[in-house]
Design a protein around this motif. Sequence first.
Motif, short mmCIF file in Angstrom:
data_model
loop_
_atom_site.label_atom_id
_atom_site.label_comp_id
_atom_site.label_asym_id
_atom_site.label_seq_id
_atom_site.Cartn_x
_atom_site.Cartn_y
_atom_site.Cartn_z
N ARG A 141 7.93 -25.59 -37.92
CA ARG A 141 8.57 -24.32 -38.25
C ARG A 141 8.13 -23.26 -37.25
N GLY A 142 9.08 -22.54 -36.71
CA GLY A 142 8.73 -21.47 -35.78
C GLY A 142 8.03 -20.32 -36.46
N GLY A 143 8.40 -20.04 -37.71
CA GLY A 143 7.77 -18.98 -38.49
C GLY A 143 6.83 -19.57 -39.52
N VAL A 144 6.30 -18.70 -40.36
CA VAL A 144 5.38 -19.11 -41.42
C VAL A 144 6.08 -18.92 -42.76
N TYR A 145 6.19 -19.99 -43.53
CA TYR A 145 6.93 -19.95 -44.79
C TYR A 145 6.08 -20.34 -46.00
N SER A 146 4.98 -21.02 -45.78
CA SER A 146 4.23 -21.58 -46.90
C SER A 146 3.28 -20.61 -47.58
N GLU A 179 3.42 -24.75 -38.59
CA GLU A 179 4.29 -23.58 -38.72
C GLU A 179 3.69 -22.38 -38.00
N GLY A 180 4.59 -21.46 -37.62
CA GLY A 180 4.17 -20.33 -36.81
C GLY A 180 4.10 -20.67 -35.33
N THR A 181 4.81 -21.72 -34.93
CA THR A 181 4.72 -22.17 -33.54
C THR A 181 5.43 -21.24 -32.55
N ASP A 182 6.27 -20.33 -33.05
CA ASP A 182 6.98 -19.40 -32.17
C ASP A 182 6.43 -17.98 -32.28
N LEU A 183 5.24 -17.84 -32.84
CA LEU A 183 4.67 -16.51 -33.07
C LEU A 183 3.55 -16.18 -32.09
N SER A 187 -1.06 -18.42 -32.42
CA SER A 187 -0.48 -18.98 -33.64
C SER A 187 -0.06 -20.42 -33.41
N ARG A 188 0.49 -20.70 -32.25
CA ARG A 188 0.93 -22.06 -31.93
C ARG A 188 -0.27 -23.02 -31.86
N ALA A 189 -1.34 -22.57 -31.21
CA ALA A 189 -2.54 -23.40 -31.10
C ALA A 189 -3.12 -23.68 -32.48
N GLN A 190 -3.15 -22.67 -33.33
CA GLN A 190 -3.67 -22.84 -34.68
C GLN A 190 -2.79 -23.81 -35.48
N ALA A 191 -1.47 -23.72 -35.28
CA ALA A 191 -0.55 -24.61 -35.98
C ALA A 191 -0.81 -26.06 -35.62
N ASP A 196 -3.04 -31.36 -36.77
CA ASP A 196 -3.85 -32.49 -36.32
C ASP A 196 -4.88 -32.88 -37.37
N GLU A 197 -5.52 -31.90 -37.97
CA GLU A 197 -6.50 -32.19 -39.02
C GLU A 197 -5.82 -32.84 -40.22
N CYS A 198 -4.63 -32.38 -40.53
CA CYS A 198 -3.88 -32.93 -41.66
C CYS A 198 -3.48 -34.38 -41.37
N ILE A 199 -3.04 -34.66 -40.15
CA ILE A 199 -2.65 -36.01 -39.77
C ILE A 199 -3.81 -36.98 -39.93
N LYS A 200 -4.97 -36.58 -39.47
CA LYS A 200 -6.15 -37.45 -39.55
C LYS A 200 -6.50 -37.76 -41.00
N THR A 201 -6.25 -36.80 -41.88
CA THR A 201 -6.56 -37.02 -43.29
C THR A 201 -5.48 -37.84 -43.99
N LEU A 202 -4.22 -37.45 -43.80
CA LEU A 202 -3.13 -38.08 -44.55
C LEU A 202 -2.80 -39.47 -44.06
N ALA A 203 -2.81 -39.67 -42.73
CA ALA A 203 -2.43 -40.97 -42.19
C ALA A 203 -3.48 -42.03 -42.50
N SER A 204 -4.71 -41.59 -42.70
CA SER A 204 -5.78 -42.56 -42.95
C SER A 204 -6.00 -42.80 -44.45
N ARG A 205 -5.31 -42.04 -45.30
CA ARG A 205 -5.45 -42.25 -46.74
C ARG A 205 -4.98 -43.64 -47.11
#
Length: 215
Positions: A141-146, A179-183, A187-191, A196-205
């Motif tokens: 997401r280019g903006g922040v919605y969550s 999200e926030g990749t166009d801000l 913001s993009r680096a943080q997104a 990346d942190e989420c991927i490491k957690t969810l993909a390894s569950r």
Amino acid sequence: MKLLHVDSSINGSNSVSRKLTKDTVAQWLNDNPDTQVDYLDLAEETPSHFSRDAMGFRLPPSNETLTEAQRRENALSEALVSQFMAADVIVVGAPLYNFSIPSQLKSWIDRLAQAGRTFKYTENGPVGLAAGKTVIAALSRGGVYSSSEAGRAMEHQETYLKTVFGFFGITDIRIVRAEGTDLGADSRAQAFQTADECIKTLASRSFNPETAQAA
């Protein structure tokens, strides 16, 4: 174990969601090296939009009752739903376009939503037939919605995917967001860091193949 990797972004190598799905699949393979991967690029192989001819699968099975257009559309729907049902894990890349998912992704989902294949109607209401699968939805997401009620009310990307895959009977739906990749650069680096942190957690569950096979 079989994994279906699905991309839908039209932005090619510049796509954020494509990077997320690539990283997610790589992490999954790192943790589950025996996984067989099938790839579907909906931007390159877009199913035709759902039409009256594509409703042919609802007619009696005899080919004599179908027109040539209906047989062609039915064959496409059958190929896509069979590929989906054969997968234990589905990694779906979905950018946010105009508050929703790409039409290419919607066309694919319309082919999957077949009574008697991914769900059925009963006297107590619809029942999903794709239980036991894991879906990892990689959302960009280019903006922040969550983070706000107003933002959550505007997005029909994550909410739609959770609803439709849940309707198919899938309860293990994992979300990766960038999200926030166009801000701006920060913001993009943080997104990307958060994703990346989420991927490491969810993909390894853990994933239970026995549950998937029993579904």
